[in-house]
Design an enzyme around this catalytic site. Structure first.
Site, short mmCIF file in Angstrom:
data_model
loop_
_atom_site.label_atom_id
_atom_site.label_comp_id
_atom_site.label_asym_id
_atom_site.label_seq_id
_atom_site.Cartn_x
_atom_site.Cartn_y
_atom_site.Cartn_z
N ASN A 92 0.88 -1.17 0.00
CA ASN A 92 0.00 0.00 0.00
C ASN A 92 0.92 1.22 0.00
O ASN A 92 1.53 1.54 1.02
CB ASN A 92 -0.89 -0.01 1.24
CG ASN A 92 -1.70 1.27 1.37
OD1 ASN A 92 -1.74 2.09 0.46
ND2 ASN A 92 -2.35 1.45 2.52
N TRP A 93 1.01 1.84 -1.16
CA TRP A 93 1.96 2.96 -1.27
C TRP A 93 1.44 4.24 -0.64
O TRP A 93 2.18 5.21 -0.50
CB TRP A 93 2.28 3.20 -2.76
CG TRP A 93 3.35 2.28 -3.28
CD1 TRP A 93 3.97 1.28 -2.58
CD2 TRP A 93 3.93 2.30 -4.59
NE1 TRP A 93 4.91 0.67 -3.38
CE2 TRP A 93 4.90 1.27 -4.62
CE3 TRP A 93 3.71 3.07 -5.74
CZ2 TRP A 93 5.66 1.01 -5.75
CZ3 TRP A 93 4.47 2.79 -6.87
CH2 TRP A 93 5.44 1.78 -6.87
N LYS A 94 0.15 4.26 -0.29
CA LYS A 94 -0.43 5.47 0.33
C LYS A 94 -0.14 6.68 -0.57
O LYS A 94 -0.24 6.57 -1.77
CB LYS A 94 0.10 5.64 1.77
CG LYS A 94 -0.06 4.34 2.57
CD LYS A 94 0.18 4.50 4.04
CE LYS A 94 -0.03 3.15 4.73
NZ LYS A 94 0.08 3.21 6.17
N HIS A 106 -9.46 1.63 4.82
CA HIS A 106 -8.19 1.75 5.54
C HIS A 106 -8.38 2.69 6.73
O HIS A 106 -9.12 3.67 6.64
CB HIS A 106 -7.10 2.28 4.60
CG HIS A 106 -5.74 2.15 5.19
ND1 HIS A 106 -5.26 3.05 6.13
CD2 HIS A 106 -4.77 1.22 5.04
CE1 HIS A 106 -4.05 2.67 6.51
NE2 HIS A 106 -3.73 1.56 5.85
N GLU A 116 -5.57 -4.83 10.36
CA GLU A 116 -4.53 -3.83 10.57
C GLU A 116 -4.76 -3.10 11.89
O GLU A 116 -5.53 -2.12 11.94
CB GLU A 116 -4.55 -2.80 9.44
CG GLU A 116 -4.25 -3.38 8.08
CD GLU A 116 -3.58 -2.34 7.17
OE1 GLU A 116 -2.52 -2.66 6.64
OE2 GLU A 116 -4.10 -1.22 7.03
N GLY A 158 2.60 2.16 10.73
CA GLY A 158 3.58 3.24 10.61
C GLY A 158 4.31 3.56 11.90
O GLY A 158 4.98 4.58 12.01
P1 13P Z 1 3.08 0.21 7.58
O1 13P Z 1 3.54 -1.09 6.99
O2 13P Z 1 3.88 1.40 7.10
O3 13P Z 1 2.96 0.13 9.07
O4 13P Z 1 1.59 0.47 7.02
C1 13P Z 1 0.67 -0.55 7.12
C2 13P Z 1 -0.53 -0.17 6.37
O5 13P Z 1 -1.24 0.75 6.73
C3 13P Z 1 -0.84 -0.92 5.15
O6 13P Z 1 -2.11 -0.61 4.68
#
Ligand code: 13P
Length: 257
Positions: free
Chosen positions: A13-15, A99, A171, A177
């Site tokens: 997930n590159w956000k 999300h 999640e 993060g």
């Molecule tokens: P991180 O792997 O950066 O903690 O993010 C997880 C996430 O939100 C995946 O959708």
């Protein structure tokens, strides 16, 4: 993982990261490293504007492309929004829905998540539905009640025959993060609990075929242990999916014979 009954999916997930030229550089770097993963499907969920290039760039290395959100209506006056059908036609296969960042910053609710799941399925996309508790909720001991509610609400009205297109991602918000990962046991327990919820709703056959991912600071060092849990069928990976080397190490952990 349990490959006998269900697909293992490693999804990045590159956000809100990477421009088109950075996407191209990523593709060039990962292609020689990735080989042909046999035991897992690899997905990259990228910002909307990167989708057409990503579809083209990753076609020859078996990476499917996902989006990070979609609208629930099929068309109309919703400035700035994108429909599931637009994504499908652009070559997208998966779409992340619900999300926690969208729940937190963009008013995503269990109701809109449910509408979006229906829209995605209608368009022929595979929704990756995110659920997860906050730290306070975990400390209050209500994790499984909350997750049960989120899963039931997200799947409301989804018929059993569509469930083979649905992926659930557990999640925990406190692990996203933060560098703080759920222990393999915590991740395994909740993913097992999610499967039990699906079993109650749809029966054992449907439940054992659903892919349930873990997400939250998954990285090259902890992936193997998390994926060793029988009900953790892959990962939804933020930070560690931005670098080809670390993403490939996670894919390799999922792809062991
Ligand atoms: P991180 O792997 O950066 O903690 O993010 C997880 C996430 O939100 C995946 O959708």
């Amino acid at each position: 993982m349990n490959r006998r009954y269900r697909k293992t999916i490693i999804a990045g997930n590159w956000k809100m990261n990477k421009t088109i030229s950075e996407t191209r550089a990523f593709a060039e770097e990962i292609k020689p490293l990735i080989g042909r993963p046999k035991w897992c499907e690899v997905v990259l969920c990228v910002p909307f504007v990167n989708i057409p290039s990503a579809v083209r760039l990753f076609k020859d290395c078996r990476i499917s492309i996902g989006a990070e959100n979609c609208h629930y209506e099929s068309h109309g006056a919703y400035t700035g929004e994108v429909t599931a059908e637009m994504l499908k036609e652009a070559g997208v296969k998966y779409v992340i829905i619900g999300h926690s960042e969208r729940r937190q910053y963009y008013n995503e609710t269990d109701i809109t998540v449910n509408k979006k799941v229906h829209a995605a399925l209608e368009a022929g996309l595979y929704p990756i539905v995110c659920v997860g508790e906050s730290l306070e909720q975990r400390e209050l001991g209500v994790t499984m009640e909350l997750i049960t509610y989120q899963v039931k609400a997200a799947l409301s009205g989804v018929p059993a025959d569509k469930m083979r297109h649905v992926v659930i991602a557990y999640e925990p918000i406190w692990a996203i993060g933060t560098g703080r990962t759920a222990t393999a046991q915590q991740a395994g327990e909740v993913c097992e609990g999610i499967r039990a919820v699906i079993r109650k709703l749809y029966g054992a056959r449907v439940a054992r075929a659903v892919t349930i991912q873990y997400g939250g600071s998954m990285n090259a060092d902890n992936a193997e242990e998390l994926l060793a849990q029988p009900d953790v069928d892959g990962g939804l990976i933020g930070g560690a999916s931005l670098k080809p080397a670390s993403f490939v190490q996670i894919i390799n952990a999922a792809n062991q014979e």
